[in-house]
Design an enzyme around this catalytic site. Structure first.
Site, short mmCIF file in Angstrom:
data_model
loop_
_atom_site.label_atom_id
_atom_site.label_comp_id
_atom_site.label_asym_id
_atom_site.label_seq_id
_atom_site.Cartn_x
_atom_site.Cartn_y
_atom_site.Cartn_z
N LYS A 156 -13.97 1.54 -2.95
CA LYS A 156 -14.82 1.96 -1.83
C LYS A 156 -16.02 2.73 -2.35
CE LYS A 156 -11.56 2.51 2.02
NZ LYS A 156 -10.96 3.43 2.96
N HIS A 165 7.81 -26.70 0.37
CA HIS A 165 7.13 -27.79 -0.33
C HIS A 165 6.04 -27.28 -1.26
CE1 HIS A 165 9.21 -30.92 2.04
NE2 HIS A 165 9.30 -29.91 2.90
N GLU A 190 0.83 -1.21 0.00
CA GLU A 190 0.00 0.00 0.00
C GLU A 190 0.87 1.27 0.00
OE1 GLU A 190 -4.32 -0.29 1.77
OE2 GLU A 190 -3.07 0.76 3.21
O1 PA5 Z 1 -3.42 1.50 6.14
C1 PA5 Z 1 -4.46 2.07 5.98
O2 PA5 Z 1 -4.55 3.31 6.01
C2 PA5 Z 1 -5.75 1.29 5.76
O3 PA5 Z 1 -5.49 -0.06 5.68
C3 PA5 Z 1 -6.73 1.56 6.89
O4 PA5 Z 1 -6.14 1.19 8.10
C4 PA5 Z 1 -8.03 0.79 6.69
O5 PA5 Z 1 -8.61 1.14 5.46
C5 PA5 Z 1 -9.01 1.07 7.81
O6 PA5 Z 1 -9.30 2.45 7.90
P1 PA5 Z 1 -9.97 3.05 9.18
O7 PA5 Z 1 -9.03 2.94 10.31
O8 PA5 Z 1 -10.29 4.48 8.84
O9 PA5 Z 1 -11.22 2.26 9.43
#
Ligand code: PA5
Length: 477
Positions: A446, A332, A303
Site C-alpha cells: 500500500k 477435472h 490474512e
Molecule cells: O480484512 C481486512 O481488514 C481488509 O481486507 C480490509 O477489509 C480491506 O483492506 C478494505 O479496508 P477498508 O474497509 O478500510 O477500505
C-alpha cells in the site's frame, strides 16, 4: 433464540465429519486416537483464550457479539433495503477485501445464480454488482450497464482511505454530479463511526446515510454487520436467519473439546496437520452457490494466520495457503494433484444433503450403455455421488480430508458456516500464538502504491523505490 422452532433449527444443523482425518481410514497418514487426545490441551487453551476475549473491541474480537447486539440496526437495514428495492434499478457495492468478499459470497450463495439476468418481476430487487478491483476495463464495462441516476451505491470502507474504494468513489461522485444527482440521494456509506474519510465526506455533505462498521470488527470478520447485512437485505436475503444461524453455531461451539465443538475440531486438526507440513488447505464446496464462500474463507484464513511474529514477539513464519476448488468442476483439473501429488494438503468438503432442486436426468441413448446408465437418476444424485467418490479416492490415497455437511443451503445454514469459520480461525490463531486480527503484511504494498502515485508524506518511500538496482537485460527474455 426466537428463530423458527427448536426442531427446525436442529434439523438444519451443520455437522462436521472428520473420520477421513484418522488412522482408521487413512492408515499411517491419519491421526491416531492418541494423536487426537494429544490435541486436547492446546485446543482447550485456545478455546479459553477466545472465550475470555469475546467481544473485546481492543483485540478486534467484537465480531463474536454480532449475532446478538444488532436488533435495532437490523430493523433500520430492513427499512432502508425496502426503500432501495422500490426506488433503484441497480445496487452497486464499492469496496475491497473484507468490505467486498462477504457481499459477493452471500449474493452467490443465496440468490439465483443468474440473478441479474432474470426479468425484473422475478428478481424483485435491483440488479446487483460488487466492484472490488480498479481494473479500468471493469469500471468502464460497469458504467455501460448501469444508469447512475437509478443506482444506489453502497461505499464500504472502514478507513475511507483505501485507494481502490476511494478511486471508485471519486468516479461515482463525478458521474452523479454530471447527472445532476445529489450524492445524498444515491449513496449509502458503511464505515467507521467516528473516524475516517467517509465520515468527513458525510459531514461535509450534510449527512449521507451511513451504517457503522463497528470498532472491534475487522474487515474479514464483518459479513454479519452492516457490511454484509445491507447488501444482503437489498437482495431479499433473510438477514435475521443469517444471524440466527451464527448464534446457533456459537451455541454448538461452547465446549472445549474437539469431540463436541466443530470449530475447535477444525482448528485443531488443521494446526496439527500444518505441523506435519500440510501447508495447503483446500476449500472444496460441492455447490456452485458456495463457490464464493471459498473466496471469502481464503481471505479469512490467509490474512488471519499468515504471520511472522508470535504474540510474545518471537519470529515465526506460520500460516496455511488456502486454495479454492469447486466440486465437481475441479475434479477435472486439480484432483489429480490432490490424489497423487505431495502430501501437503488438507481438503475441506462443503457438502449438501439436499440441493435447491433435484433435476431428473431423462432416459435416452439406450444403445450406448456408457450414457444410458445416467438416465433415471437426478443431477443431485450425480453430484452427491461424485462428492462421495472424490472423498473416497482421496482417503484411499491417504489424503487428509473432512466434510462439513449442510442439510440444505439457506440463510440459517450459511450463518452457521460463517460463524464456524470465524471461530475456527480465531482458535487456530490462538493455537499458533499470533495476532489473528491484524494484517501488517499488506501495508508495504500500500505504501509503495502511495509513493508511486505521489501521495504527500511518501517521498522517502519513493526514493527507496527509485534506488532499486537496475534490471539486467539478460534476465528479460
Ligand atoms: O480484512 C481486512 O481488514 C481488509 O481486507 C480490509 O477489509 C480491506 O483492506 C478494505 O479496508 P477498508 O474497509 O478500510 O477500505
Amino acid at each position: 433464540m426466537g428463530y423458527k422452532t427448536r426442531e427446525w433449527r436442529k434439523s438444519m444443523r451443520v455437522v462436521l465429519d472428520y473420520n477421513n482425518m484418522t488412522e482408521k481410514f487413512l492408515g499411517k497418514e491419519g491421526f491416531s486416537e492418541t494423536d487426537l487426545r494429544g490435541l486436547a490441551p492446546k485446543a482447550k487453551a485456545a478455546f479459553e483464550y477466545v472465550n475470555a476475549n469475546r467481544g473485546k473491541d481492543e483485540l478486534y474480537m467484537g465480531w463474536t457479539e454480532l449475532p446478538y447486539n444488532q436488533a435495532e440496526i437490523v430493523e433500520d437495514i430492513l427499512a432502508t433495503a425496502k426503500s432501495v428495492r422500490k426506488k433503484f434499478q441497480y445496487f452497486v457495492v464499492l469496496g475491497i477485501g473484507g468490505s467486498a468478499l462477504g457481499p459477493i459470497m452471500a449474493f452467490n450463495a443465496l440468490c439465483h445464480l443468474h440473478y441479474n439476468d432474470l426479468p425484473k418481476y422475478k428478481r424483485k430487487g435491483p440488479k446487483f454488482y460488487v466492484e472490488d478491483n480498479v481494473d479500468p476495463v471493469r469500471m468502464r464495462d460497469l458504467l455501460d450497464v448501469i444508469e447512475p441516476e437509478k443506482t444506489c451505491f453502497n461505499v464500504i470502507s472502514k478507513s475511507g482511505a483505501t485507494s481502490e474504494t476511494m478511486t471508485q468513489y471519486l468516479i461515482l461522485l463525478d458521474l452523479l454530479t454530471k447527472a445532476g444527482v445529489s450524492v445524498k440521494d444515491n449513496v449509502i456509506f458503511t464505515t467507521d463511526e467516528k473516524r475516517g474519510n467517509l465520515k468527513k465526506i458525510s459531514d461535509e455533505c450534510g449527512g449521507i446515510k451511513s451504517y457503522v462498521l463497528p470498532d472491534g470488527v475487522g474487515g474479514r470478520f464483518s459479513q454479519l454487520c452492516p457490511v454484509g447485512l445491507l447488501p444482503a437485505a437489498v437482495l431479499g436475503i433473510d438477514i435475521k436467519g443469517l444471524l440466527a444461524g451464527a448464534a446457533y453455531m456459537d451455541s454448538l461451539c461452547n465446549k472445549p473439546s474437539i469431540y463436541k465443538n466443530p470449530a475447535l475440531a477444525c482448528a485443531a486438526l488443521q494446526v496439527a496437520a500444518m505441523e506435519q507440513g500440510k501447508n495447503v488447505g483446500v476449500m472444496m464446496p460441492y455447490s456452485d452457490n458456495l463457490k464464493y464462500l471459498a473466496d471469502w474463507y481464503c481471505q479469512l484464513w490467509a490474512e488471519s494466520l499468515g504471520k511472522n511474529i508470535t504474540l510474545d514477539g518471537k519470529p515465526c513464519n506460520v500460516g496455511q495457503t488456502p486454495v479454492k476448488s469447486l466440486g465437481v468442476t475441479d475434479q477435472h483439473s486439480q484432483v489429480q494433484l490432490y490424489t497423487e501429488g505431495p502430501y501437503d494438503k488438507v481438503i475441506t468438503f462443503l457438502s449438501l444433503r439436499k440441493y435447491g432442486c433435484e433435476m431428473p436426468i431423462p432416459h435416452g441413448c439406450e444403445n450406448i450403455p456408457d450414457v444410458s446408465f445416467l438416465g433415471g437418476h437426478t443431477m443431485e444424485e450425480l453430484i452427491q455421488a461424485e462428492n462421495a467418490a472424490t472423498a473416497y479416492a482421496l482417503t484411499k490415497a491417504g489424503r487428509m480430508n473432512y466434510t462439513l455437511w449442510l442439510p440444505e443451503l439457506n440463510a440459517f445454514t450459511l450463518g452457521q458456516l460463517l460463524f464456524l469459520f470465524e471461530l475456527q480461525t480465531a482458535y487456530a490463531g490462538a493455537m499458533l500464538n499470533i495476532d489473528t486480527f491484524n494484517q501488517p503484511g499488506v501495508e508495504e504494498g500500500k505504501k509503495a502504491t502511495f509513493a508511486l502515485l505521489g501521495k504527500r508524506g511518501y517521498e522517502a518511500k519513493k526514493e527507496e523505490l527509485d534506488s532499486l538496482p537496475e534490471k539486467e537485460d539478460k534476465y528479460i527474455v
